[in-house]
Scaffold this motif. Structure first.
Motif, PDB file in Angstrom:
ATOM      1  N   UNK A 152      -9.611  -1.475   4.073  1.00 21.82           N
ATOM      2  CA  UNK A 152      -8.290  -1.404   4.184  1.00 21.82           C
ATOM      3  C   UNK A 152      -7.772  -0.995   5.570  1.00 21.82           C
ATOM      4  N   UNK A 156      -6.280  -4.392   7.038  1.00 19.68           N
ATOM      5  CA  UNK A 156      -4.800  -4.359   6.555  1.00 19.68           C
ATOM      6  C   UNK A 156      -4.066  -3.502   7.709  1.00 19.68           C
ATOM      7  N   UNK A 157      -4.498  -2.390   7.767  1.00 15.66           N
ATOM      8  CA  UNK A 157      -3.602  -1.282   8.603  1.00 15.66           C
ATOM      9  C   UNK A 157      -3.894  -1.566  10.176  1.00 15.66           C
ATOM     10  N   UNK A 162      -4.934  -8.900   6.566  1.00 19.64           N
ATOM     11  CA  UNK A 162      -5.198  -9.212   5.060  1.00 19.64           C
ATOM     12  C   UNK A 162      -4.275  -8.061   4.118  1.00 19.64           C
ATOM     13  N   UNK A 163      -3.714  -8.617   3.129  1.00 15.04           N
ATOM     14  CA  UNK A 163      -3.047  -7.718   2.384  1.00 15.04           C
ATOM     15  C   UNK A 163      -3.994  -6.356   1.564  1.00 15.04           C
ATOM     16  N   UNK A 164      -3.413  -5.268   1.643  1.00 18.85           N
ATOM     17  CA  UNK A 164      -4.272  -4.200   1.173  1.00 18.85           C
ATOM     18  C   UNK A 164      -4.535  -4.215  -0.331  1.00 18.85           C
ATOM     19  N   UNK A 165      -3.547  -4.587  -1.338  1.00 18.26           N
ATOM     20  CA  UNK A 165      -3.818  -4.494  -2.580  1.00 18.26           C
ATOM     21  C   UNK A 165      -2.784  -5.423  -3.444  1.00 18.26           C
ATOM     22  N   UNK A 262      -5.965  -1.916  -6.503  1.00 16.76           N
ATOM     23  CA  UNK A 262      -4.481  -2.066  -7.623  1.00 16.76           C
ATOM     24  C   UNK A 262      -4.617  -3.328  -8.190  1.00 16.76           C
TER      25      UNK A 262
ATOM     26  N   UNK B  27      -8.176 -15.211   6.428  1.00 15.44           N
ATOM     27  CA  UNK B  27      -7.731 -14.155   7.069  1.00 15.44           C
ATOM     28  C   UNK B  27      -6.541 -14.423   8.178  1.00 15.44           C
ATOM     29  N   UNK B 237       0.718   2.324  -9.324  1.00 16.56           N
ATOM     30  CA  UNK B 237      -0.612   2.692  -8.629  1.00 16.56           C
ATOM     31  C   UNK B 237      -1.468   3.781  -9.095  1.00 16.56           C
ATOM     32  N   UNK B 245      -0.375   2.760   1.395  1.00 18.13           N
ATOM     33  CA  UNK B 245      -0.936   1.599   2.045  1.00 18.13           C
ATOM     34  C   UNK B 245       0.161   0.409   1.877  1.00 18.13           C
ATOM     35  N   UNK B 249       2.072  -1.505   4.558  1.00 22.97           N
ATOM     36  CA  UNK B 249       2.042  -3.051   4.882  1.00 22.97           C
ATOM     37  C   UNK B 249       2.846  -4.072   4.204  1.00 22.97           C
ATOM     38  N   UNK B 251       3.935  -4.604   1.182  1.00 20.46           N
ATOM     39  CA  UNK B 251       3.514  -5.078  -0.077  1.00 20.46           C
ATOM     40  C   UNK B 251       4.408  -4.815  -1.135  1.00 20.46           C
TER      41      UNK B 251
END
Lengths: 314, 544
Positions: A152, A156-157, A162-165, A262, B27, B237, B245, B249, B251
């Motif tokens: 992640x 992700x960061x 890619x999305x992390x969750x 998640x 990706x 979560x 995170x 990002x 989300x």
């Protein structure tokens, strides 16, 4: 083989019965009280007593077990004591997500282990084998949670690739669903990949020393043919056993992976049910996982016959 | 070329290459639009859109009388209260438009809105409020509100749009009760386990337990132009790191109650972080042993006072709360009727004073192992903390390190919610007696009327788990009864002064720091709001 399969199925009944006792007993041994959660953070003693009575937790434990077993015999896993949802519906919902993650993890495990296992056995003693041994050692030593967090952080960061969750159904957003699957699949599949690589390599090395392999070479068969038709097929039998066990574990819900990413699968459902002491959900889910594991083991056993016709089921 | 002619090396390399290419192609898919890519932003609230809010826990059910932290996501979305305090504690109309108390302060008559409909289309009437009051008065259904309505004797409908609530005695915190009490449709009382019918700005659309809770706009909402959003979703979560995170990002759009340790990290990532009202209070509850256990160390007031002198509040705010807090020695804010400046520095961090008290009480290290003992018993204090709030464990750890230097062993025990409850509140098996020496916890509602503190379980005069036999310090119950049954400010101040002195002297409660709920949001989220109890209000929120 059908008779064998039926006999094995019948043999699973006592296993499931004993599992039900074990599951019920162990769940009740976890300290904590769901009535306290329902009654609220500053509940009065009489409110806690009333909540326990409402949930049936004031009855003797053997009575609670008998009630639950009676429900199971009727095909009813009960309802969540917190939210009233049918346990079977919850499991169905979460199992689909787990199935999706299992497919991803399995794909990673196979795509990594097959080339690594085959090549490291064929190129014995070379740099590739040494590199593979290092990867295998690392894969078995690195904890899943650490790998997940690392992936992640990097993908992700840092790289923002890619999305992390999270998880969405393929039917809704196929592109996003695929992107969301990559990191958890890598995390879940990497350990299994290294286990499979190790087994495949040692199994290949063992089979390559067999007389019939030498005979095949002496007959002038091409090396590719010898490896694929004579070595690999026979070497896969112990690998399939390990694969079956890994698959069973995947289907049982990967608690750590699902929590990090998640992912709303069975693993998280169990974790949440433990956290809230939602006994019916926890008992139903564990029983479902045990049943799945038993079924996967049976299917694995039946697969041997396809790989090696000499194996007969009696 | 067919596979028959590929060498094993090539097969392996090809498979690996295909895997890498597949991963890379996915990706490298286009990333979501960034803030910079957004088109010109318009002024003022915009209608439409979905807000996804991350939470640390899923709700348990839709019972609005359950006031636990986990209930916060649904309270103000599905339901309305009769009145609501604004941030300055002014009373704002909600379902009630006007209110009038009688001269004695023993009843309040509320005028109700006549343009409100429930989510099922039925008109909201006064009898609905009466049925909610009746529900709160029954211990089995009143949940956490039941403890707050002890002086309420009943409610009467005066037609369809007026209701009178009667109290057995003058009740100065009557509006606090109305502020927290959401009104549920009586026809939903039996189905609150998994559905809600309220009058709030959002209707329940879907709840997948453990996964997502989604509300959709209530088109018939009584407040014109609200809500702005089409939908609001709450995603629990299990892993706090995953929550943070997900915010970083993009989300999720917002999050409730992010851990203090991530405050600066989110600011650095360009996430806006707002402080809630700060009405909660980190504190340590001290549990004196029951009278039948006189050998317990904490039965001696001097040992309890030694703990009170051992709290390094500045270090706790700095290291455990990462600066997100405000040290305090007393449990009431400076605007409170129960606040006294001369009591506010009663205790400081003074380990020498603590050690002297322990010496005086006869707890000395006789065997040289670094832990004080008395009559063969080591001075070890079991200290429970809340796993879901890791900062409580950090507070326990700081206390452990400090008290170790004066020969007291602090045994920190983090507990999950289902285990914490029985230890914190006691159970029928323990005769309602709490099971801990020290409890690093947080309490709430004392920032409104001070009586709010005494609704919290440890300090309530009725069924307190730390005084299960009612053996409170002398004068405590009597002074609370005076303070809770009069509107006269001076009488109340005198009573609260005595209660404050008793609490400080007996050291049953050790306030540490104000607890600020942190609300995090992306830059395109506006109007995220919360009540004085830090419950999220999404009705005023809009997204660009």
């Amino acid at each position: 083989m059908v008779v064998y399969a039926l006999r094995r199925l019948v043999q699973t009944l006592p296993v499931l019965f004993l599992s039900s006792i074990l599951v019920f007993g162990l769940v009740r041994f976890i300290p904590g009280d769901p009535a306290m959660l329902i009654a609220g953070p500053d509940a009065l003693p009489e409110q806690i007593v009333a909540a326990r009575a409402r949930l049936g937790l004031d009855k003797p434990i053997y009575v609670q077990y008998a009630i639950w077993l009676g429900q199971i015999m009727r095909g009813d896993l009960g309802v969540s004591i917190l939210n009233g949802y049918p346990v079977f519906d919850l499991i169905t919902l979460k199992f689909l997500a787990t199935l999706q993650l299992t497919a991803g993890g399995l794909l990673v495990a196979l795509c990594v282990s097959l080339p690594l296992g085959i090549l490291s056995s064929v190129r014995r003693g070379g740099w590739f084998e040494r590199l593979t041994s290092l990867v295998v050692a690392l894969g078995q030593a690195i904890p899943t949670f650490w790998l997940g967090i690392l992936l992640v952080l990097v993908f992700s960061l840092q790289l923002k690739w890619l999305p992390p969750s999270g998880q969405v159904a393929f039917s809704q957003k196929p592109g996003l669903a695929l992107r969301l699957m990559i990191l958890p699949s890598l995390t879940l599949g990497f350990y299994s990949a290294t286990v499979l690589t190790r087994f495949l390599k040692s199994s290949m090395l063992e089979v390559m020393e067999m007389d019939y392999v030498r005979t095949a070479r002496a007959k002038g068969l091409a090396e590719t043919g010898v490896l694929t038709r004579h070595v690999l097929k026979n070497a896969l039998i112990p690998v399939v056993t390990i694969l079956g066990l890994q698959l069973g574990a995947f289907l049982g819900g990967a608690v750590v992976t699902e929590s990090i990413f998640d992912w709303p699968g069975l693993g998280r459902l169990m974790l949440q049910a433990i956290g809230t002491r939602d006994y019916p959900v926890l008992q139903g889910t564990v029983l479902f996982v045990v049943t799945t594991f038993v079924c996967v083991t049976l299917i694995t056993d039946l697969t041997y016959g396809f790989l090696d016709p000499r194996i007969r089921y009696q | 070329m067919t596979c028959r002619h590929l060498s094993p090396l090539r097969i392996g390399l090809l498979a690996a290459l295909l895997l890498v290419l597949a991963a890379a192609s996915v990706a490298c898919a286009p990333a979501p639009p960034t803030e910079e890519m957004a088109s010109d932003m318009e002024e003022g609230p915009q209608t439409g859109g979905t807000l996804v809010v991350g939470t640390t826990d899923d709700i348990i059910n839709f019972d609005a009388f359950s006031l636990g932290f986990v209930s916060y996501p649904m309270q103000n979305q599905c339901y309305d209260s009769l009145i609501l305090y604004d941030k300055r504690l002014n009373i704002m109309p909600r379902l009630a438009t006007a209110w009038e108390t009688n001269a004695e302060g023993t009843s309040v008559t509320l005028t109700l809105r006549d343009d409100v409909v429930w989510h099922n289309g039925r008109a909201f009437v006064a009898d609905d409020v009466v049925q909610n009051i009746d529900r709160a008065l029954v211990p089995d259904t009143g949940s956490n509100v039941h403890g707050m309505v002890q002086t309420v004797t009943g409610a009467t409908a005066n037609g369809d749009h007026s209701v009178t609530i009667d109290f057995a005695a003058p009740t100065p915190n009557m509006f606090d009760i109305l502020n927290v009490m959401r009104i549920m449709a009586p026809e939903s009382f039996d189905s609150l386990a998994n559905s809600c019918i309220g009058t709030g700005p959002f209707k329940l659309k879907e709840w997948i337990p453990g996964d997502v809770l989604t509300f959709t706009r209530n088109e018939d909402y009584w407040e014109e132009g609200r809500p702005y959003l089409d939908e609001v979703s709450f995603k629990p979560f299990d892993d706090l790191e995953a929550l943070v995170t997900a915010l970083e990002t993009g989300i999720i759009d917002a999050a409730i109650a992010i851990p203090p340790k991530d405050y600066q990290r989110l600011l650095d990532a360009g996430i806006a972080v707002d402080f809630g009202q700060g009405g909660l209070l980190y504190s340590i509850t001290v549990n004196p042993p029951d009278p039948d256990q006189p050998e317990g160390a904490l039965s001696d007031k001097r040992v309890r006072q030694a703990v009170c002198w051992s709290i390094d509040r500045d270090a706790i705010v700095d290291q455990a709360l990462f600066g997100v807090g405000g040290a305090t020695v007393v449990p009431f804010p400076d605007y409170s009727v129960a606040y006294f400046e001369e009591l506010a520095d009663h205790y400081s961090f003074d380990l020498d004073a603590a050690a002297a008290l322990l010496d005086e009480a006869g707890w000395v290290d006789t065997d040289g192992d670094g832990v004080r003992d008395k009559d063969g018993v080591k001075l070890v204090l079991n200290t429970i903390t809340i796993q879901a709030f890791p900062e409580t464990t950090d507070i326990g750890t700081i206390l452990e390190a400090d008290m170790a230097t004066i020969g007291v062993e602090i045994d920190v025990e983090p507990l999950d919610s289902a285990t914490y409850g029985p230890r914190h509140l006691g159970t029928p098996e323990t005769n309602g007696s709490a099971v801990f020496d020290l409890d690093v916890t947080f309490v709430g509602r004392q920032h409104l009327d001070p009586m709010g503190l005494f609704d919290n379980s440890p300090f309530r005069p009725r069924s307190s788990p730390i005084f299960p036999h009612g053996d409170f310090p002398e004068g405590y119950v009597e002074q609370l009864a005076i303070a809770g049954s009069t509107f006269d400010r001076e009488t109340r101040r005198a009573a609260f002064r005595q209660v404050g002195e008793i609490m400080l002297d007996s050291c049953i409660d050790i306030p540490i720091s104000w607890k600020y709920t942190l609300f995090a949001r992306q830059a395109n989220v506006h109007g995220l709001d919360w009540t004085v109890n830090d419950e999220l209000i999404a009705g005023n929120t809009w997204v660009e």
